[in-house]
Motif scaffolding. Structure first.
Motif, PDB file in Angstrom:
ATOM      1  N   THR A  23      37.504  46.277  23.864  1.00 15.34           N
ATOM      2  CA  THR A  23      36.820  47.585  23.883  1.00 15.34           C
ATOM      3  C   THR A  23      37.442  48.407  25.723  1.00 15.34           C
ATOM      4  O   THR A  23      37.959  50.289  25.250  1.00 15.34           O
ATOM      5  CB  THR A  23      35.566  47.894  24.052  1.00 15.34           C
ATOM      6  OG1 THR A  23      35.312  48.041  22.270  1.00 15.34           O
ATOM      7  CG2 THR A  23      35.098  49.257  23.918  1.00 15.34           C
ATOM      8  N   PHE A  24      36.867  48.469  26.158  1.00 12.29           N
ATOM      9  CA  PHE A  24      37.397  48.300  27.522  1.00 12.29           C
ATOM     10  C   PHE A  24      38.883  48.391  27.901  1.00 12.29           C
ATOM     11  O   PHE A  24      39.067  50.169  28.205  1.00 12.29           O
ATOM     12  CB  PHE A  24      37.027  47.486  28.545  1.00 12.29           C
ATOM     13  CG  PHE A  24      37.726  47.433  30.360  1.00 12.29           C
ATOM     14  CD1 PHE A  24      37.037  48.801  30.945  1.00 12.29           C
ATOM     15  CD2 PHE A  24      38.883  47.163  30.696  1.00 12.29           C
ATOM     16  CE1 PHE A  24      37.622  48.895  32.131  1.00 12.29           C
ATOM     17  CE2 PHE A  24      39.131  47.440  32.436  1.00 12.29           C
ATOM     18  CZ  PHE A  24      38.635  48.632  32.627  1.00 12.29           C
ATOM     19  N   MET A  25      39.463  47.829  27.641  1.00 13.63           N
ATOM     20  CA  MET A  25      41.419  48.430  27.322  1.00 13.63           C
ATOM     21  C   MET A  25      41.296  49.429  26.385  1.00 13.63           C
ATOM     22  O   MET A  25      42.080  50.538  26.875  1.00 13.63           O
ATOM     23  CB  MET A  25      42.054  47.020  26.950  1.00 13.63           C
ATOM     24  CG  MET A  25      42.212  45.841  27.854  1.00 13.63           C
ATOM     25  SD  MET A  25      42.622  46.218  29.234  1.00 13.63           S
ATOM     26  CE  MET A  25      44.865  46.732  28.664  1.00 13.63           C
ATOM     27  N   ALA A  26      40.669  49.526  25.676  1.00 12.81           N
ATOM     28  CA  ALA A  26      41.210  51.243  23.622  1.00 12.81           C
ATOM     29  C   ALA A  26      40.242  52.385  25.042  1.00 12.81           C
ATOM     30  O   ALA A  26      41.505  53.739  24.556  1.00 12.81           O
ATOM     31  CB  ALA A  26      40.735  50.527  23.033  1.00 12.81           C
ATOM     32  N   ALA A  27      39.266  52.132  25.767  1.00 15.47           N
ATOM     33  CA  ALA A  27      38.643  53.073  25.898  1.00 15.47           C
ATOM     34  C   ALA A  27      39.235  53.699  27.040  1.00 15.47           C
ATOM     35  O   ALA A  27      39.315  55.407  28.023  1.00 15.47           O
ATOM     36  CB  ALA A  27      36.624  53.457  25.772  1.00 15.47           C
ATOM     37  N   ARG A  28      39.067  52.957  28.075  1.00 14.44           N
ATOM     38  CA  ARG A  28      38.978  53.093  29.615  1.00 14.44           C
ATOM     39  C   ARG A  28      40.610  53.219  30.257  1.00 14.44           C
ATOM     40  O   ARG A  28      41.111  54.018  30.757  1.00 14.44           O
ATOM     41  CB  ARG A  28      38.312  52.129  30.129  1.00 14.44           C
ATOM     42  CG  ARG A  28      36.859  52.282  29.987  1.00 14.44           C
ATOM     43  CD  ARG A  28      35.838  53.668  30.883  1.00 14.44           C
ATOM     44  NE  ARG A  28      35.726  53.829  30.576  1.00 14.44           N
ATOM     45  CZ  ARG A  28      33.688  53.743  31.337  1.00 14.44           C
ATOM     46  NH1 ARG A  28      34.527  52.919  32.504  1.00 14.44           N
ATOM     47  NH2 ARG A  28      32.503  53.377  31.347  1.00 14.44           N
ATOM     48  N   VAL A  29      41.475  52.340  29.833  1.00 13.23           N
ATOM     49  CA  VAL A  29      42.074  51.801  30.125  1.00 13.23           C
ATOM     50  C   VAL A  29      43.883  52.580  29.596  1.00 13.23           C
ATOM     51  O   VAL A  29      44.385  53.787  30.549  1.00 13.23           O
ATOM     52  CB  VAL A  29      43.333  50.162  30.350  1.00 13.23           C
ATOM     53  CG1 VAL A  29      43.868  50.402  31.174  1.00 13.23           C
ATOM     54  CG2 VAL A  29      42.187  49.630  31.059  1.00 13.23           C
ATOM     55  N   LEU A  30      44.073  53.068  28.671  1.00 13.98           N
ATOM     56  CA  LEU A  30      44.837  52.976  26.792  1.00 13.98           C
ATOM     57  C   LEU A  30      43.813  54.934  26.834  1.00 13.98           C
ATOM     58  O   LEU A  30      45.504  55.087  26.680  1.00 13.98           O
ATOM     59  CB  LEU A  30      45.438  52.250  26.484  1.00 13.98           C
ATOM     60  CG  LEU A  30      45.481  50.598  26.820  1.00 13.98           C
ATOM     61  CD1 LEU A  30      46.581  49.729  26.062  1.00 13.98           C
ATOM     62  CD2 LEU A  30      46.709  51.182  27.833  1.00 13.98           C
ATOM     63  N   GLY A  97      47.461  37.336  27.317  1.00 11.10           N
ATOM     64  CA  GLY A  97      48.415  37.524  25.756  1.00 11.10           C
ATOM     65  C   GLY A  97      47.539  38.532  24.847  1.00 11.10           C
ATOM     66  O   GLY A  97      48.668  39.612  24.786  1.00 11.10           O
ATOM     67  N   ALA A  98      46.107  38.967  25.430  1.00  3.53           N
ATOM     68  CA  ALA A  98      45.792  40.758  24.663  1.00  3.53           C
ATOM     69  C   ALA A  98      45.993  41.381  25.387  1.00  3.53           C
ATOM     70  O   ALA A  98      46.462  42.044  24.648  1.00  3.53           O
ATOM     71  CB  ALA A  98      44.340  39.491  24.865  1.00  3.53           C
ATOM     72  N   VAL A  99      46.149  40.996  26.349  1.00  3.25           N
ATOM     73  CA  VAL A  99      46.065  42.612  27.430  1.00  3.25           C
ATOM     74  C   VAL A  99      47.881  43.015  27.002  1.00  3.25           C
ATOM     75  O   VAL A  99      48.369  43.801  26.968  1.00  3.25           O
ATOM     76  CB  VAL A  99      46.230  42.562  28.586  1.00  3.25           C
ATOM     77  CG1 VAL A  99      46.485  43.323  29.593  1.00  3.25           C
ATOM     78  CG2 VAL A  99      44.506  42.534  29.149  1.00  3.25           C
ATOM     79  N   LEU A 522      44.789  46.423  37.830  1.00  2.00           N
ATOM     80  CA  LEU A 522      45.280  45.114  37.782  1.00  2.00           C
ATOM     81  C   LEU A 522      45.247  44.066  37.006  1.00  2.00           C
ATOM     82  O   LEU A 522      45.176  42.994  36.405  1.00  2.00           O
ATOM     83  CB  LEU A 522      44.177  44.648  38.621  1.00  2.00           C
ATOM     84  CG  LEU A 522      44.140  45.000  40.247  1.00  2.00           C
ATOM     85  CD1 LEU A 522      42.665  45.090  40.935  1.00  2.00           C
ATOM     86  CD2 LEU A 522      45.326  44.435  40.987  1.00  2.00           C
ATOM     87  N   THR A 523      44.891  44.894  35.877  1.00  2.00           N
ATOM     88  CA  THR A 523      44.437  44.409  33.623  1.00  2.00           C
ATOM     89  C   THR A 523      45.473  43.766  33.814  1.00  2.00           C
ATOM     90  O   THR A 523      46.195  42.810  32.865  1.00  2.00           O
ATOM     91  CB  THR A 523      43.883  44.909  32.752  1.00  2.00           C
ATOM     92  OG1 THR A 523      45.317  46.146  33.059  1.00  2.00           O
ATOM     93  CG2 THR A 523      42.684  45.852  33.243  1.00  2.00           C
ATOM     94  N   CYS A 524      47.096  44.228  33.985  1.00  2.00           N
ATOM     95  CA  CYS A 524      48.333  43.561  33.733  1.00  2.00           C
ATOM     96  C   CYS A 524      48.686  43.030  35.361  1.00  2.00           C
ATOM     97  O   CYS A 524      49.960  41.317  35.139  1.00  2.00           O
ATOM     98  CB  CYS A 524      49.757  44.611  33.358  1.00  2.00           C
ATOM     99  SG  CYS A 524      49.360  45.430  31.946  1.00  2.00           S
ATOM    100  N   LEU A 525      48.513  43.415  36.223  1.00  2.00           N
ATOM    101  CA  LEU A 525      49.327  42.777  37.629  1.00  2.00           C
ATOM    102  C   LEU A 525      48.463  41.075  37.786  1.00  2.00           C
ATOM    103  O   LEU A 525      48.985  40.345  37.981  1.00  2.00           O
ATOM    104  CB  LEU A 525      48.900  43.412  38.679  1.00  2.00           C
ATOM    105  CG  LEU A 525      49.420  45.223  38.852  1.00  2.00           C
ATOM    106  CD1 LEU A 525      49.378  45.664  40.397  1.00  2.00           C
ATOM    107  CD2 LEU A 525      51.588  43.922  38.584  1.00  2.00           C
ATOM    108  N   ILE A 526      47.195  41.377  37.116  1.00  2.00           N
ATOM    109  CA  ILE A 526      47.175  39.653  37.860  1.00  2.00           C
ATOM    110  C   ILE A 526      47.412  38.478  36.529  1.00  2.00           C
ATOM    111  O   ILE A 526      48.029  37.879  37.198  1.00  2.00           O
ATOM    112  CB  ILE A 526      45.402  39.924  37.027  1.00  2.00           C
ATOM    113  CG1 ILE A 526      44.943  40.220  38.615  1.00  2.00           C
ATOM    114  CG2 ILE A 526      44.828  37.921  36.959  1.00  2.00           C
ATOM    115  CD1 ILE A 526      43.060  40.171  38.118  1.00  2.00           C
TER     116      ILE A 526
END
Length: 601
Positions: A23-30, A97-99, A522-526
């Motif tokens: 939900t964080f990825m869907a609502a906040r990041v993307l 993987g999910a990210v 950072l969701t991708c960089l880590i």
């Protein structure tokens, strides 16, 4: 340690992650916004761009990404013990993987469903685009031929398997036509799934008949039939064959592993493997290298896999009906695949170590281990075939699942039938990735060579689609028929994870452009930092100790050169992206967000 503890703990972790991090990825990041039309609506052509029910898209996407990787990888990695594989599956899938799958799908949809090479060109520049396209063409060709080799092994002189797999084609086409005409997905699903189950149950009865003799095919014949099938799967409208076939096969895939979960709860098998084996430092009979970096190379699908980027920037972005569907289709399918991989790992480590190594090692290697078998003779008798030295992982999965289910009284006398069913199930599992992958290869060919041959780039042209589909099938079909793929298959593990690193690089670039807060990057960089170091460490180890080591049985100069080329491509893409990030970082974030909106408007 028992299996129930692993299953319950894993399911809880994955459900929590989907609810919170997804939900964080869907609502906040993307910032997924359903008020905007998706590429499937904007470019609806009834051929490739087709707005599709989210459950059908989920079925297609899951069937396409979940090929041999989540079945075979965890089984081979069991050599190191149960804990390294389990930890990598959970951590890799959640953080990586999910990210990866979600940002790649979003990045492609943001660019109207273009392939990752085209997205890289527009986001990072022509150099990165060219290197990405070249890497993708290389990897997809190897992948399709390699996966097909597994199918050949399962269907060779196997009329039951050939019949059951082949009959799914007309069934899927019937379901596609019925759903297209009526819109009744529920009715199409019930009838299609019932027909597939009937075909599987009728399969044994054709053996010994004229039809059975006709379908008893050699590898050389199957090696011609598979590319021909893949050609039609790539060239025909997506709603007619590819989507309904993948959707229906997903029921079988999820159903089998749901049954395995139930079987684990009923039997509660003990994990026979230690947390770590003596081979964590290398020298194992299945995987020669040490646990790191090879745990993350051996287990790709199920944790993080570059092959997913082909599907996430190929067929799936052209079918998404609403932007909010991205979370369930990409993030959700990856977590379900992780659970599939964990169940495969459980099937392997529920066997006695001696039995496992006897199956997955050559007889000569097994003799040097000094380990005794425990139940191997009985298992061989139960399934009706000699299991010793059947390397590759597929047989181990079938044996492990059969071993668990035969502890249930009802299945005790059905060991040989169930074993053959699992072998068939694996073939169907892999075949769905072949048809989707070939379609993606078609897109890549049209994108990569379309700049030089303009008519080829027109995806609305039937002629261009047929030519590109034929080129894709000929490329991997040649490798399949000649068997040359075996000389470069070892490259797949490294190149596949390099592709995942490239996907995260592009995802990080997109997040930097659109996110309200820069640290969301950072969701991708880590995961990128870990994966890139791991890939290069594994590539260096293989080149130094195997490919260019004349004393090693795997000595192969071509493999060494190709490995070096792939690592150089990855390095060029990384350097290009860092230069792009530095340039973007100098722009105020609110200005960058507005610019990103305008460039894709």
């Amino acid at each position: 340690m028992n299996a129930i503890t692993i299953v319950v703990g894993s399911i809880c972790i994955l459900m929590i992650v989907y609810r919170l991090y997804g939900t964080f990825m869907a609502a906040r990041v993307l910032k997924l916004d359903d008020s905007k039309p998706t590429p499937a609506h904007k470019l609806d052509d009834g051929q490739d761009y087709v707005p599709t029910n989210k459950w059908v898209v989920f079925g297609h996407h899951f069937a396409a990404i979940a090929a041999a990787g989540p079945l075979v990888g965890p089984i081979l990695a069991a050599q190191f013990g149960y804990l390294p594989g389990l930890l990598w599956l959970l951590i890799g899938a959640v953080i990586g993987g999910a990210v990866h799958d979600m940002v790649v799908l979003f990045a492609s949809m943001r660019r109207n469903g273009k392939s990752l090479s085209e997205v890289a060109k527009e986001e990072l520049g022509p150099v990165a685009g060219f290197c990405t396209g070249l890497a993708m063409l290389f990897i997809i060709t190897i992948t399709m031929a390699g996966l097909s080799l597994v199918v050949l092994g399962a269907l060779e002189r196997n009329p039951w398997g050939t019949f059951a797999v082949g009959i799914t084609i007309p069934i899927a086409m019937g379901v596609g036509i019925y759903h297209k005409k009526t819109g009744n997905l529920k009715g199409a699903t019930i009838v299609g799934f019932a027909l597939i189950m009937a075909a599987i149950l009728l399969g044994p009865n054709i053996q010994g008949t004229a039809l059975g003799d006709f379908l008893t095919l050699e590898k050389s014949t199957l090696a011609i039939i598979l590319p021909i099938y893949a050609f039609f799967a790539a060239a025909l409208p997506v709603w007619l064959l590819l989507a309904p076939r993948d959707y229906l096969s997903t029921f079988m895939k999820i159903g089998v592993f749901a049954a395995l979960i139930i079987g684990v709860f009923i039997v509660n098998p003990e994990v026979q493997f230690p947390a770590f084996t003596e081979f964590v430092n290398g020298g194992g009979p299945v995987i020669a290298g040490p646990v790191w970096p090879f745990i993350s190379i051996t287990i790709a699908c199920g944790a993080i896999s570059g092959f997913h980027a082909f599907i996430g920037s190929g067929t799936t972005p052209k079918m998404i009906n609403r932007w909010s569907d991205v979370k369930g289709v990409a993030f959700g399918a990856m977590l379900v695949e992780c659970l599939v991989a964990i169940m495969a790992l459980i099937a392997a480590v529920s066997l006695q170590p001696g039995d496992y190594f006897a199956i997955n090692s050559t007889p000569e290697k097994f003799e040097t281990l000094g380990i005794e078998t425990v139940h191997l003779a009985q298992l061989s008798e139960d399934v009706g075939m000699d299991l010793e030295g059947r390397t590759g992982g597929a047989v181990t999965l079938a044996v492990g699942m059969t071993y668990i289910f035969t502890k249930v009284p009802f299945f005790e006398t059905l060991a040989s039938y169930f074993y053959q069913f699992v072998i068939l199930f694996e073939a169907v599992f892999i075949l769905t990735a072949i048809d989707s992958g070939t379609r993606v290869a078609r897109y890549l060919i049209q994108d990569f060579f379309g700049g030089m041959i303009k008519p080829l780039k027109n995806t609305k042209s039937i002629g261009a689609n047929i030519i590109a589909s034929a080129l894709a099938c000929v490329a991997w079909g040649y490798l399949l028929f000649s068997g040359d793929i075996s000389s470069v298959w070892a490259l797949f593990g490294v190149s596949n994870q390099l592709m995942a690193a490239i996907g995260l690089i592009i995802g990080a670039t997109v997040v930097l452009k659109i996110a309200q807060k820069r640290w969301y990057m950072l969701t991708c960089l880590i995961p990128l930092a870990y994966l890139y170091v791991t890939v290069n460490a594994a590539g260096y180890w293989m080149v130094k100790n195997v490919y260019l080591n004349a004393e090693n049985a795997g000595f192969n100069v071509l493999n060494g050169v190709l490995s070096i080329i792939m690592l150089i491509l990855g390095f060029v893409i990384l350097i290009t992206s860092i230069m792009k990030w530095i340039k973007l970082w100098k722009i105020p974030q609110h200005v960058l967000v507005e610019q990103s909106k305008n460039e894709v408007a």
